[in-house]
Design an enzyme around this catalytic site. Sequence first.
Site, mmCIF file in Angstrom:
data_model
loop_
_atom_site.group_PDB
_atom_site.id
_atom_site.type_symbol
_atom_site.label_atom_id
_atom_site.label_comp_id
_atom_site.label_asym_id
_atom_site.label_seq_id
_atom_site.Cartn_x
_atom_site.Cartn_y
_atom_site.Cartn_z
ATOM 1 C CD GLU A 40 -2.984 -0.712 -0.137
ATOM 2 O OE1 GLU A 40 -3.037 0.432 -0.618
ATOM 3 O OE2 GLU A 40 -3.610 -1.671 -0.624
ATOM 4 C CE1 TYR A 123 -6.380 3.474 0.151
ATOM 5 C CE2 TYR A 123 -3.997 3.405 0.482
ATOM 6 C CZ TYR A 123 -5.141 2.927 -0.144
ATOM 7 O OH TYR A 123 -5.040 1.894 -1.027
ATOM 8 C CG ASP A 141 -7.433 4.769 -3.180
ATOM 9 O OD1 ASP A 141 -8.678 4.685 -3.364
ATOM 10 O OD2 ASP A 141 -6.623 4.011 -3.730
#
Length: 365
Positions: A40, A123, A141
């Site tokens: 991520e 996030y 996102d």
Amino acid sequence: MNDFSVLCDIPTPLLYWYQGAKRDLPWRREPTPYHVWISEIMLQQTRVEAVKGYYERFLAAFPTVSDLAAADDDVLNKVWQGLGYYSRARNLKKAAAAVMEQYGGELPCDHKALLGLPGIGAYTAGAIGSIAFGLPTPAVDGNVLRVVTRLCGYDADIAKQTTKDTVSSALAEIYPRTPAESSAFTQALMELGATVCVPNGMPHCAECPLAHLCAAHAAGRETELPKKAPKKPRTVVCKTVFLLRCGEYYALRRRPDEGLLAGLWEFPSEDTVMTRVDMEAWLSSHGFAAKKIMTLSPAKHIFTHIEWHMTGYLCETENRGKTPDFVRATNFVRATNFVWATKEEIAETYSVPSAFSAYLKIVLS
Ligand code: SF4
């Protein structure tokens, strides 16, 4: 007041679609908290295709949180070289050290605790929490904002934090309650945004499992959403970059520990446009006896808020200047001044950021 009620109806068709549509991505094969975290962070501001190779190399170099916490900074930067936004790599190492110290080497299964780690914002905490631990924590996102604003016909500016918070709260209300479905739901929303409800041009509504629910599709407003206020223009910095070559060695220097591209290696440069005459004066003031000076093609690099417009010179010198702490690069040398390295050493050892790629190519050719 916007109506997010349509979101209640999306989990079932979205999860069903995801089972058949999900791409085989390296970080999905064994989605441990560590793997999800690394992927991520890498995927922020970088395309999936570009991340794949970096992800594999990163895990080969640092297979565990403990390896990452103990990483040598130069090795970490070298593994990260080309991904850009190097503060992400620095924060990964800092967070790994905190995980070793505070959580015995295991990422915590708790949204608030994840948020407390360096480099992990809402996030990323949402993504790790839901994908790896099955928590009902949204990960909002750009992809998810696009899908939700289109589905709900929501006109708010997606650059604003209030919009992200509103979307996140609306999603939190409808998250599936089983860990496996929470994990799949986060990935399904991301997947839909990445492959079907795409940016830049028409989304592929004919393939969308949510088309029958979508406000933007019903109104023919797919390309009007999401709304985003125009960005401020970037600051332009004019630089002159010197490829100083003495025999087979090139000069490099380490950038300051704070600020843009902190701690990385660069070719010497000045934040000004220098003519050939200026360049000759600069060489002479630094004690270099120039044999030959070649003007290189100009180059440009765009950061988020800054643009570098670069002029370059290749200078062959008789000597390595007059500064006493010029050092021959045999290994990583924490010198405040130049080090001299062969092109092989630059390729293998020194992390020169892609901002200098136009000039790095010349050195490595
Ligand atoms: S119908 Fe079209 S605009 Fe609406 S969510 Fe699906 S792809 Fe996006």
